[in-house]
Design a protein around this motif. Structure first.
Motif, PDB file in Angstrom:
ATOM      1  N   ASP A 276      87.113  38.231 -83.638  1.00 27.63           N
ATOM      2  CA  ASP A 276      87.907  38.269 -84.870  1.00 27.63           C
ATOM      3  C   ASP A 276      89.401  38.209 -84.576  1.00 27.63           C
ATOM      4  OD1 ASP A 276      85.666  38.322 -86.425  1.00 27.63           O
ATOM      5  OD2 ASP A 276      85.756  40.466 -86.883  1.00 27.63           O
ATOM      6  N   ASP A 277      89.820  38.824 -83.444  1.00 26.30           N
ATOM      7  CA  ASP A 277      91.235  38.761 -83.063  1.00 26.30           C
ATOM      8  C   ASP A 277      91.673  37.317 -82.854  1.00 26.30           C
ATOM      9  OD1 ASP A 277      91.316  41.577 -83.013  1.00 26.30           O
ATOM     10  OD2 ASP A 277      90.687  41.629 -80.918  1.00 26.30           O
ATOM     11  N   LEU A 278      90.811  36.543 -82.197  1.00 28.51           N
ATOM     12  CA  LEU A 278      91.159  35.158 -81.892  1.00 28.51           C
ATOM     13  C   LEU A 278      91.108  34.279 -83.136  1.00 28.51           C
ATOM     14  CD1 LEU A 278      89.384  34.540 -78.471  1.00 28.51           C
ATOM     15  CD2 LEU A 278      91.537  35.673 -78.973  1.00 28.51           C
ATOM     16  N   LEU A 279      90.180  34.582 -84.045  1.00 22.11           N
ATOM     17  CA  LEU A 279      90.032  33.750 -85.234  1.00 22.11           C
ATOM     18  C   LEU A 279      91.176  33.947 -86.219  1.00 22.11           C
ATOM     19  CD1 LEU A 279      86.184  33.989 -85.889  1.00 22.11           C
ATOM     20  CD2 LEU A 279      87.475  32.157 -84.767  1.00 22.11           C
ATOM     21  N   ARG A 280      91.995  34.954 -85.990  1.00 24.25           N
ATOM     22  CA  ARG A 280      93.218  35.088 -86.785  1.00 24.25           C
ATOM     23  C   ARG A 280      94.311  34.151 -86.270  1.00 24.25           C
ATOM     24  NH1 ARG A 280      91.882  40.665 -85.908  1.00 24.25           N
ATOM     25  NH2 ARG A 280      90.855  41.546 -87.747  1.00 24.25           N
ATOM     26  N   GLN A 281      94.107  33.612 -85.070  1.00 21.80           N
ATOM     27  CA  GLN A 281      95.105  32.746 -84.451  1.00 21.80           C
ATOM     28  C   GLN A 281      94.694  31.282 -84.452  1.00 21.80           C
ATOM     29  OE1 GLN A 281      96.449  34.464 -80.573  1.00 21.80           O
ATOM     30  NE2 GLN A 281      94.991  36.081 -81.046  1.00 21.80           N
ATOM     31  N   VAL A 282      93.423  31.023 -84.189  1.00 25.61           N
ATOM     32  CA  VAL A 282      92.925  29.656 -84.070  1.00 25.61           C
ATOM     33  C   VAL A 282      91.558  29.568 -84.717  1.00 25.61           C
ATOM     34  CG1 VAL A 282      94.190  29.273 -81.906  1.00 25.61           C
ATOM     35  CG2 VAL A 282      91.822  30.081 -81.826  1.00 25.61           C
ATOM     36  N   ARG A 283      91.026  28.348 -84.808  1.00 30.19           N
ATOM     37  CA  ARG A 283      89.702  28.130 -85.384  1.00 30.19           C
ATOM     38  C   ARG A 283      88.608  28.390 -84.352  1.00 30.19           C
ATOM     39  NH1 ARG A 283      90.286  22.119 -87.107  1.00 30.19           N
ATOM     40  NH2 ARG A 283      91.504  22.153 -85.186  1.00 30.19           N
ATOM     41  N   ALA A 284      87.394  28.575 -84.867  1.00 32.64           N
ATOM     42  CA  ALA A 284      86.260  28.872 -83.985  1.00 32.64           C
ATOM     43  C   ALA A 284      86.043  27.780 -82.946  1.00 32.64           C
ATOM     44  CB  ALA A 284      84.995  29.083 -84.814  1.00 32.64           C
ATOM     45  N   VAL A 285      86.147  26.519 -83.345  1.00 32.43           N
ATOM     46  CA  VAL A 285      85.939  25.423 -82.399  1.00 32.43           C
ATOM     47  C   VAL A 285      86.995  25.456 -81.300  1.00 32.43           C
ATOM     48  CG1 VAL A 285      87.255  23.765 -83.794  1.00 32.43           C
ATOM     49  CG2 VAL A 285      85.551  22.941 -82.159  1.00 32.43           C
ATOM     50  N   ASP A 309      97.328  26.749 -75.901  1.00 30.14           N
ATOM     51  CA  ASP A 309      97.281  25.467 -75.196  1.00 30.14           C
ATOM     52  C   ASP A 309      95.929  24.780 -75.416  1.00 30.14           C
ATOM     53  OD1 ASP A 309      99.838  25.844 -74.270  1.00 30.14           O
ATOM     54  OD2 ASP A 309      99.229  26.503 -72.264  1.00 30.14           O
ATOM     55  N   ALA A 310      94.856  25.584 -75.362  1.00 31.04           N
ATOM     56  CA  ALA A 310      93.529  25.019 -75.579  1.00 31.04           C
ATOM     57  C   ALA A 310      93.396  24.490 -77.000  1.00 31.04           C
ATOM     58  CB  ALA A 310      92.459  26.072 -75.308  1.00 31.04           C
ATOM     59  N   ALA A 311      93.929  25.240 -77.966  1.00 35.84           N
ATOM     60  CA  ALA A 311      93.873  24.781 -79.356  1.00 35.84           C
ATOM     61  C   ALA A 311      94.622  23.461 -79.524  1.00 35.84           C
ATOM     62  CB  ALA A 311      94.454  25.850 -80.279  1.00 35.84           C
ATOM     63  N   SER A 312      95.784  23.343 -78.897  1.00 33.52           N
ATOM     64  CA  SER A 312      96.559  22.102 -78.982  1.00 33.52           C
ATOM     65  C   SER A 312      95.811  20.940 -78.345  1.00 33.52           C
ATOM     66  CB  SER A 312      97.920  22.287 -78.306  1.00 33.52           C
ATOM     67  OG  SER A 312      98.704  23.251 -78.989  1.00 33.52           O
ATOM     68  N   ALA A 313      95.158  21.220 -77.217  1.00 35.48           N
ATOM     69  CA  ALA A 313      94.401  20.163 -76.540  1.00 35.48           C
ATOM     70  C   ALA A 313      93.250  19.679 -77.419  1.00 35.48           C
ATOM     71  CB  ALA A 313      93.870  20.675 -75.203  1.00 35.48           C
ATOM     72  N   PHE A 314      92.539  20.614 -78.047  1.00 40.30           N
ATOM     73  CA  PHE A 314      91.457  20.194 -78.947  1.00 40.30           C
ATOM     74  C   PHE A 314      92.007  19.395 -80.117  1.00 40.30           C
ATOM     75  CE2 PHE A 314      89.078  20.789 -82.853  1.00 40.30           C
ATOM     76  CZ  PHE A 314      87.890  20.174 -82.497  1.00 40.30           C
ATOM     77  N   GLN A 315      93.135  19.823 -80.649  1.00 40.75           N
ATOM     78  CA  GLN A 315      93.713  19.128 -81.806  1.00 40.75           C
ATOM     79  C   GLN A 315      94.104  17.692 -81.478  1.00 40.75           C
ATOM     80  OE1 GLN A 315      96.829  21.787 -83.162  1.00 40.75           O
ATOM     81  NE2 GLN A 315      95.343  23.450 -83.437  1.00 40.75           N
ATOM     82  N   ARG A 316      94.455  17.431 -80.226  1.00 44.61           N
ATOM     83  CA  ARG A 316      94.745  16.044 -79.836  1.00 44.61           C
ATOM     84  C   ARG A 316      93.481  15.195 -79.922  1.00 44.61           C
ATOM     85  NH1 ARG A 316      98.124  18.730 -76.121  1.00 44.61           N
ATOM     86  NH2 ARG A 316      96.629  18.576 -74.412  1.00 44.61           N
TER      87      ARG A 316
END
Length: 461
Positions: A276-285, A309-316
């Motif tokens: 839940d801590d992480l899902l306040r920052q980024v999406r589950a995927v 950084d991982a979220a940005s990489a996925f978004q690319r």
């Protein structure tokens, strides 16, 4: 290249050869649900989901058993402290574990056996060990006789019995301090089951040997778990099973831990991070992408920067797939994976190399989009979808989960604002248009001007 996996027992990467052609039996040590899972627990779940996905993609029929230790000292202690029944503690927390696995896109195991449902199998295993001279009872307690297996004990963890520290035995009831409990005699107020040696409850190690062989056979392909389970848990599993005459696991896989500031996550010292801590920052995927991005045997040290950084990489990746589908229409995943990607995955699940190939293909696909080479775009998006599906992060598999229910409403509201932005651009009031775009971006609505018009995307809060 055929599949090769690092086998802890051999301390080497070995070519994987299943016991039965086309079929794989996999047992993974699952939760002891005395509390809600932290992301270290969930990393293990994602890693073995990745293994299952790759085995299935490689054509194997996978029998995947992941156990639940639903009674043990910690669960009982938590129940006593909170004033609720032990089984309520285990059930409530296991539901949170399963919800976490589902949120992160993990496939369900074939079977999820619980320790409390397999006492008859444990009794049979203890009887075999006692009859073979490898176990003994003292009152209602039953212990494994480590010295009876001294020539083999320690092979998995690569240590000698003579060099092992003697654990404390304050009661002095065991033949050797290193002997471990198969069965714990009943204590007042604790749950218990009847056995030929009296009432009691399972020892931690016994349950896995009994359940793994029940569902996968006396000899099976792969046993997995965290590196922290190598000793004593997995060492003891091997001793029990093989001393009883079972072949047990042919390959041993162990995932690295997820730490914070170099320390193992532990509720007792308060350094845990929950999903839940992480899902306040980024999406589950994006959490899943983060958890699979490092090699499964590597130690991961959690930081907010690494997650971002991982979220940005996925978004690319997501950005390319989304733009491509807008231009060329829906493209199904490629039937055949790129050879280099398959080779990376067959090399002990080499996800870092596999991700590098995905991003290389994304760059090529973006270039094809810019040059309007539509056949090349279709080929790139098909391959990207196929590769990301193996990792469980195909953007189109997640898009409806992330935004689908809200998008019609959001788009209707945003259209009003975008019309104002278009009017500002038409009258060449670019400052006002940029201000509207920047404000939308602050609210999590990204606006991109493309040759085909405006494209919006919504970030999960």
């Amino acid at each position: 290249m055929s599949l090769r996996l690092y086998d802890t027992s051999a301390r080497a990467v070995r070519e994987f050869e299943p016991l039965r052609a086309g079929r794989v039996g996999l047992y993974v040590c699952g939760a002891t649900p005395q509390a809600a899972p932290h992301i270290g627990h969930l990393r293990s779940g994602v890693i073995y989901d990745l293994l299952v996905r790759w085995l299935k993609r490689s054509g194997y029929d996978v029998m995947f058993a992941r156990n639940v230790t639903d009674v043990d000292d910690k669960i009982i202690a938590t129940a006593e402290k909170s004033g609720v029944p032990w089984f309520a503690v285990a059930e409530a927390n296991q539901r949170i574990f399963n919800a976490g696995y589902k949120t992160l896109g993990c496939l369900d195991p074939t079977i999820e056996p619980r320790a409390t449902g397999h006492v008859p199998e444990m009794i049979v295993l203890m009887r075999r060990l006692i009859d073979g001279g490898h176990a003994y009872n003292v009152g209602n307690d039953v212990y494994f006789d480590v010295k009876s297996w001294a020539g083999h004990y320690g092979e998995l963890s690569n240590q000698s019995l003579d060099n092992m520290r003697d654990p404390k035995d304050s009661d002095g009831i065991k033949r050797d301090h290193r002997d471990f409990a198969l069965w714990k005699g009943a204590r007042p107020g604790e749950p218990s089951w009847e056995t030929p040696w009296g009432p009691g409850r399972p020892g931690w190690h016994l349950e896995c040997s009994a359940m793994a062989t029940k569902y996968l056979g006396e000899t099976f392909d792969i046993h997995g778990g965290g590196v922290d389970l190598i000793f004593p848990h997995h060492e003891n599993e091997i001793a029990q099973a093989k001393a009883a005459g079972d072949g047990f696991a042919r390959y041993w896989m162990h995932n690295g831990l997820l730490t914070i500031a170099g320390e193992k996550m532990s509720k007792s010292i308060g350094n845990v991070v929950y999903l839940d801590d992480l899902l306040r920052q980024v999406r589950a995927v994006e959490v899943r992408y983060y958890l699979v991005s490092a090699h499964y045997r590597s130690l991961m040290d959690y930081t907010g920067g690494a997650l971002a950084d991982a979220a940005s990489a996925f978004q690319r990746i997501e950005g390319f797939v989304t733009r491509a589908v807008e231009v060329v229409g829906l493209v199904e995943p490629a039937a055949v994976l790129p050879r280099a990607f398959a080779d990376a995955m067959n090399d002990d699940l080499g996800v870092p190399q596999a991700l590098a190939l995905i991003h290389e293909r994304v760059r090529a696909g973006n270039s094809a989009l810019a040059d309007r080479k539509l056949d090349d775009v279709r080929e790139a998006v098909a391959e990207v979808r196929a590769m990301t599906a193996v990792l469980g992060v195909d953007p189109l598999d997640w898009s409806s989960d992330d935004q689908g229910d809200l998008m019609p409403i959001v788009e209707a509201l945003v259209d009003v604002v975008l019309n104002q932005r278009n009017e500002a651009r038409a009258r060449k009031d670019y400052a006002a248009a940029d201000a509207i775009r920047d404000k939308l971006n602050e609210l999590g609505v990204s606006v991109e001007d493309t040759p085909d018009g405006q494209r919006i995307s919504v970030k999960r809060p």
